[in-house]
Motif scaffolding. Structure first.
Motif, PDB file in Angstrom:
ATOM      1  N   MET A   1       9.920   9.893   9.587  1.00 46.12           N
ATOM      2  CA  MET A   1      10.339  10.037   8.182  1.00 46.12           C
ATOM      3  C   MET A   1      11.834   9.749   8.004  1.00 46.12           C
ATOM      4  O   MET A   1      12.278   9.365   6.925  1.00 46.12           O
TER       5      MET A   1
ATOM      6  N   ALA B   1       1.873   4.257  -7.009  1.00 47.57           N
ATOM      7  CA  ALA B   1       1.082   5.121  -7.898  1.00 47.57           C
ATOM      8  C   ALA B   1       1.761   6.434  -8.263  1.00 47.57           C
ATOM      9  O   ALA B   1       1.413   7.050  -9.268  1.00 47.57           O
TER      10      ALA B   1
ATOM     11  N   GLY C   1       1.867   7.394   1.612  1.00 45.95           N
ATOM     12  CA  GLY C   1       0.805   8.235   1.055  1.00 45.95           C
ATOM     13  C   GLY C   1      -0.492   7.453   1.016  1.00 45.95           C
ATOM     14  O   GLY C   1      -0.643   6.502   0.242  1.00 45.95           O
ATOM     15  N   ILE C   2      -1.401   7.807   1.906  1.00 46.71           N
ATOM     16  CA  ILE C   2      -2.660   7.049   1.966  1.00 46.71           C
ATOM     17  C   ILE C   2      -3.823   7.964   1.605  1.00 46.71           C
ATOM     18  O   ILE C   2      -4.806   8.088   2.327  1.00 46.71           O
TER      19      ILE C   2
ATOM     20  N   LYS D   1       2.654   6.692 -21.067  1.00 46.93           N
ATOM     21  CA  LYS D   1       1.590   5.992 -20.327  1.00 46.93           C
ATOM     22  C   LYS D   1       0.510   5.502 -21.294  1.00 46.93           C
ATOM     23  O   LYS D   1       0.092   4.351 -21.241  1.00 46.93           O
TER      24      LYS D   1
ATOM     25  N   THR E   1      -7.201   3.456 -10.585  1.00 48.86           N
ATOM     26  CA  THR E   1      -5.735   3.590 -10.502  1.00 48.86           C
ATOM     27  C   THR E   1      -5.186   2.607  -9.466  1.00 48.86           C
ATOM     28  O   THR E   1      -4.208   1.894  -9.722  1.00 48.86           O
TER      29      THR E   1
ATOM     30  N   ASN F   1       3.753   9.541  -9.641  1.00 48.91           N
ATOM     31  CA  ASN F   1       4.378   9.788 -10.940  1.00 48.91           C
ATOM     32  C   ASN F   1       5.851  10.145 -10.756  1.00 48.91           C
ATOM     33  O   ASN F   1       6.232  10.697  -9.731  1.00 48.91           O
TER      34      ASN F   1
ATOM     35  N   VAL G   1      -5.622   7.143  -3.752  1.00 52.53           N
ATOM     36  CA  VAL G   1      -5.138   5.875  -4.310  1.00 52.53           C
ATOM     37  C   VAL G   1      -4.576   4.978  -3.195  1.00 52.53           C
ATOM     38  O   VAL G   1      -4.889   3.792  -3.117  1.00 52.53           O
TER      39      VAL G   1
ATOM     40  N   SER H   1       2.469   5.240   5.888  1.00 58.05           N
ATOM     41  CA  SER H   1       3.198   6.463   6.223  1.00 58.05           C
ATOM     42  C   SER H   1       2.523   7.620   5.485  1.00 58.05           C
ATOM     43  O   SER H   1       2.082   7.466   4.346  1.00 58.05           O
ATOM     44  N   ASP H   2       2.415   8.767   6.151  1.00 58.92           N
ATOM     45  CA  ASP H   2       1.804   9.947   5.516  1.00 58.92           C
ATOM     46  C   ASP H   2       2.195  11.149   6.368  1.00 58.92           C
ATOM     47  O   ASP H   2       2.540  11.007   7.544  1.00 58.92           O
TER      48      ASP H   2
ATOM     49  N   SER I   1      -9.595   7.280  -9.068  1.00 60.93           N
ATOM     50  CA  SER I   1      -8.619   6.754  -8.095  1.00 60.93           C
ATOM     51  C   SER I   1      -8.778   5.261  -7.777  1.00 60.93           C
ATOM     52  O   SER I   1      -7.770   4.552  -7.708  1.00 60.93           O
TER      53      SER I   1
HETATM   54  P1  NAD Z   1      -3.870  12.395  -2.809  1.00 58.01           P
HETATM   55  O1  NAD Z   1      -3.561  13.840  -2.802  1.00 58.01           O
HETATM   56  O2  NAD Z   1      -5.286  11.939  -2.577  1.00 58.01           O
HETATM   57  O3  NAD Z   1      -2.979  11.639  -1.719  1.00 58.01           O
HETATM   58  C1  NAD Z   1      -1.616  11.876  -1.524  1.00 58.01           C
HETATM   59  C2  NAD Z   1      -1.304  11.530  -0.075  1.00 58.01           C
HETATM   60  O4  NAD Z   1       0.110  11.649   0.094  1.00 58.01           O
HETATM   61  C3  NAD Z   1      -1.961  12.468   0.933  1.00 58.01           C
HETATM   62  O5  NAD Z   1      -2.579  11.724   1.979  1.00 58.01           O
HETATM   63  C4  NAD Z   1      -0.790  13.309   1.449  1.00 58.01           C
HETATM   64  O6  NAD Z   1      -0.952  13.723   2.801  1.00 58.01           O
HETATM   65  C5  NAD Z   1       0.360  12.328   1.307  1.00 58.01           C
HETATM   66  N1  NAD Z   1       1.675  12.958   1.243  1.00 58.01           N
HETATM   67  C6  NAD Z   1       2.034  14.108   0.634  1.00 58.01           C
HETATM   68  N2  NAD Z   1       3.343  14.353   0.829  1.00 58.01           N
HETATM   69  C7  NAD Z   1       3.822  13.304   1.550  1.00 58.01           C
HETATM   70  C8  NAD Z   1       5.092  12.957   2.064  1.00 58.01           C
HETATM   71  N3  NAD Z   1       6.143  13.771   1.884  1.00 58.01           N
HETATM   72  N4  NAD Z   1       5.220  11.800   2.755  1.00 58.01           N
HETATM   73  C9  NAD Z   1       4.156  10.996   2.966  1.00 58.01           C
HETATM   74  N5  NAD Z   1       2.916  11.273   2.512  1.00 58.01           N
HETATM   75  C10 NAD Z   1       2.755  12.408   1.818  1.00 58.01           C
HETATM   76  O7  NAD Z   1      -3.317  11.832  -4.202  1.00 58.01           O
HETATM   77  P2  NAD Z   1      -3.740  10.518  -4.949  1.00 58.01           P
HETATM   78  O8  NAD Z   1      -4.827  10.843  -5.919  1.00 58.01           O
HETATM   79  O9  NAD Z   1      -3.916   9.392  -3.971  1.00 58.01           O
HETATM   80  O10 NAD Z   1      -2.427  10.237  -5.820  1.00 58.01           O
HETATM   81  C11 NAD Z   1      -1.261   9.718  -5.220  1.00 58.01           C
HETATM   82  C12 NAD Z   1      -0.115   9.738  -6.228  1.00 58.01           C
HETATM   83  O11 NAD Z   1      -0.466   8.945  -7.366  1.00 58.01           O
HETATM   84  C13 NAD Z   1       0.205  11.126  -6.781  1.00 58.01           C
HETATM   85  O12 NAD Z   1       1.592  11.213  -7.017  1.00 58.01           O
HETATM   86  C14 NAD Z   1      -0.529  11.178  -8.104  1.00 58.01           C
HETATM   87  O13 NAD Z   1       0.086  12.046  -9.034  1.00 58.01           O
HETATM   88  C15 NAD Z   1      -0.407   9.726  -8.553  1.00 58.01           C
HETATM   89  N6  NAD Z   1      -1.481   9.309  -9.462  1.00 58.01           N
HETATM   90  C16 NAD Z   1      -2.778   9.382  -9.070  1.00 58.01           C
HETATM   91  C17 NAD Z   1      -3.784   8.972  -9.943  1.00 58.01           C
HETATM   92  C18 NAD Z   1      -5.231   9.014  -9.532  1.00 58.01           C
HETATM   93  O14 NAD Z   1      -6.073   8.436 -10.239  1.00 58.01           O
HETATM   94  N7  NAD Z   1      -5.582   9.646  -8.436  1.00 58.01           N
HETATM   95  C19 NAD Z   1      -3.450   8.488 -11.221  1.00 58.01           C
HETATM   96  C20 NAD Z   1      -2.101   8.401 -11.593  1.00 58.01           C
HETATM   97  C21 NAD Z   1      -1.121   8.817 -10.695  1.00 58.01           C
END
Ligand code: NAD
Length: 362
Positions: free
Chosen positions: A230, A266, A186-187, A74, A156, A268, A190, A208-209, A153
């Motif tokens: 799902m 987003a 995933g809402i 990265k 990102t 990983n 990010v 979807s979440d 976030s």
């Molecule tokens: P977050 O925890 O704020 O949000 C994740 C969302 O995904 C939550 O609303 C959760 O309920 C939902 N979720 C979890 N399992 C799920 C499933 N099985 N099906 C549907 N929804 C599901 O995390 P984030 O900070 O928004 O990050 C999202 C992704 O991006 C993660 O994988 C994180 O590693 C990656 N990421 C984030 C950043 C950052 O700056 N926050 C940077 C790089 C990568």
């Protein structure tokens, strides 16, 4: 990397010539942590600390090995003078995280004299980084009041948005998102911000979440549709799929039904098997924007604390993800390889060039 799971470390299936792996324990605070430093050719290894209730120590080791390698790529592809590292703390962040445990962890980070710089990841909050900062300067993502760069976030999400637009341009001939059907999985921090930007550009967004309350909130706020079954999620008739929750959602099962022509999100480690599924994506003519490339806005934001970037410089570097994504697609076509492989090749060539410059012979 093979598939055998024998051997604690050097024969571990996710071991990829990591420079250093540090096991940190403390009886008094209950600390059990692993710091993985994958490669420091380009600079100190920067990567977040994740606290997770791992099912086994093997799982924790696998996570830190995979994640720290991902951080190397990265940083390299984003053009940052950073290496790749990551830390995991074994335990439940809600019930087992204490200030004393974080301070002890920080003392291990400090003992590495800056070879590893930590940051926030799952199970961590800005407040925890502030505690780490009391013990060591080798931490980013501290509060703005202490000189930190603030919440990564939104940055990102902006990078993901730019990568998604580039992939759309490559696949559909234009990056205009008007009327494009986009599934955002995933809402959270990010995902919601990505939804906002997509809606502003006229995309037709479906969310979807697993969190029903969040689904309702975001649906009402941006007037977007919810898909809560799902079992049929991956079969949805959409143009673009944006995974913003967990990794490994691109696998044999989902690829068999996926209709999206673009994947850009987003999360990983989206590819369950980066070689196999990278190739399937290419064969199916699905434009996959490599996750570690387009989700780099967060690391740009924390690196800004070290490099003293202005807000404009942060946004400019993040916007450049658009150009890099197009370059990756062009290279993948030229070499007839997966975009993931093309992105890794570019990252590795930057590291190799630095090694040559430093006359490091491996
Ligand atoms: P977050 O925890 O704020 O949000 C994740 C969302 O995904 C939550 O609303 C959760 O309920 C939902 N979720 C979890 N399992 C799920 C499933 N099985 N099906 C549907 N929804 C599901 O995390 P984030 O900070 O928004 O990050 C999202 C992704 O991006 C993660 O994988 C994180 O590693 C990656 N990421 C984030 C950043 C950052 O700056 N926050 C940077 C790089 C990568």
């Amino acid at each position: 990397m093979g598939n055998n799971t024998e051997g604690l470390l050097f024969a571990h299936h996710s071991f990829d010539n990591h420079e250093q792996v540090v096991f940190c324990t403390d009886k008094e605070t209950g600390l059990k942590a692993i710091i993985g430093i994958h490669d420091t050719t380009l600079g100190p290894a920067l990567g977040g600390t994740r606290m997770w209730n791992y099912a086994s120590e093997q799982d924790a080791l696998t996570d830190v090995l995979r994640l720290s390698r991902g951080m190397t790529y990265k940083a390299a592809i984003t053009g940052l003078d950073l290496g790749g590292g990551k830390a995991v703390i074994i335990g439940d962040a809600k019930t087992e995280k204490t200030d004393a445990l974080m301070r002890k962890f920080a003392s291990y980070v400090h003992s590495l004299s800056g070879r590893y710089i930590t940051a926030e990841d799952m199970g961590m909050e800005t407040r925890d980084m502030d505690i780490v900062h009391e013990v060591t300067p080798y931490v980013t993502g501290i509060s703005e009041a202490l000189g930190g760069a603030g919440n990564p976030s939104p940055v990102t999400a902006y990078g993901v948005f730019m990568g998604l637009k580039a992939a759309t341009k490559y696949r559909f001939g234009s990056d205009d998102l008007t009327g494009k059907r986009v599934l955002v999985q995933g809402i959270g921090h990010v995902g919601e911000e990505l939804v906002r930007q997509l809606v502003a550009e006229g995309a037709e967004v479906i969310i979807s979440d697993i969190n029903a309350v969040r689904l309702q909130e975001v649906s009402t706020k941006y007037n977007v549709a919810i898909h809560d079954d799902m079992n049929t999620l991956y079969e949805l008739d959409v143009d673009i799929y944006a995974p913003c929750a967990m990794g490994a959602t691109i696998n044999d099962t989902t690829l068999a039904v996926l209709k999206a022509k673009v994947i850009a999100g987003a999360a990983n480690n989206q590819l369950e098997d980066e070689v196999k599924h990278g190739k399937v994506l290419r064969d199916k003519n699905i434009a996959y924007a490599p996750d570690f490339l387009i989700n780099a806005g967060g690391i740009i934001n924390v690196y800004a604390e070290i490099a003293k970037f202005t807000r404009e410089e942060i946004m400019e570097k993040t916007a450049n993800i658009y150009n890099t994504t197009l370059e990756i697609f062009a290279l993948a076509d030229e070499k007839n390889i997966a975009t993931q492989a093309a992105a890794i090749a570019i990252a590795e060539s930057r590291i190799q060039a630095k090694r040559n410059e430093k006359n490091i012979v491996l």
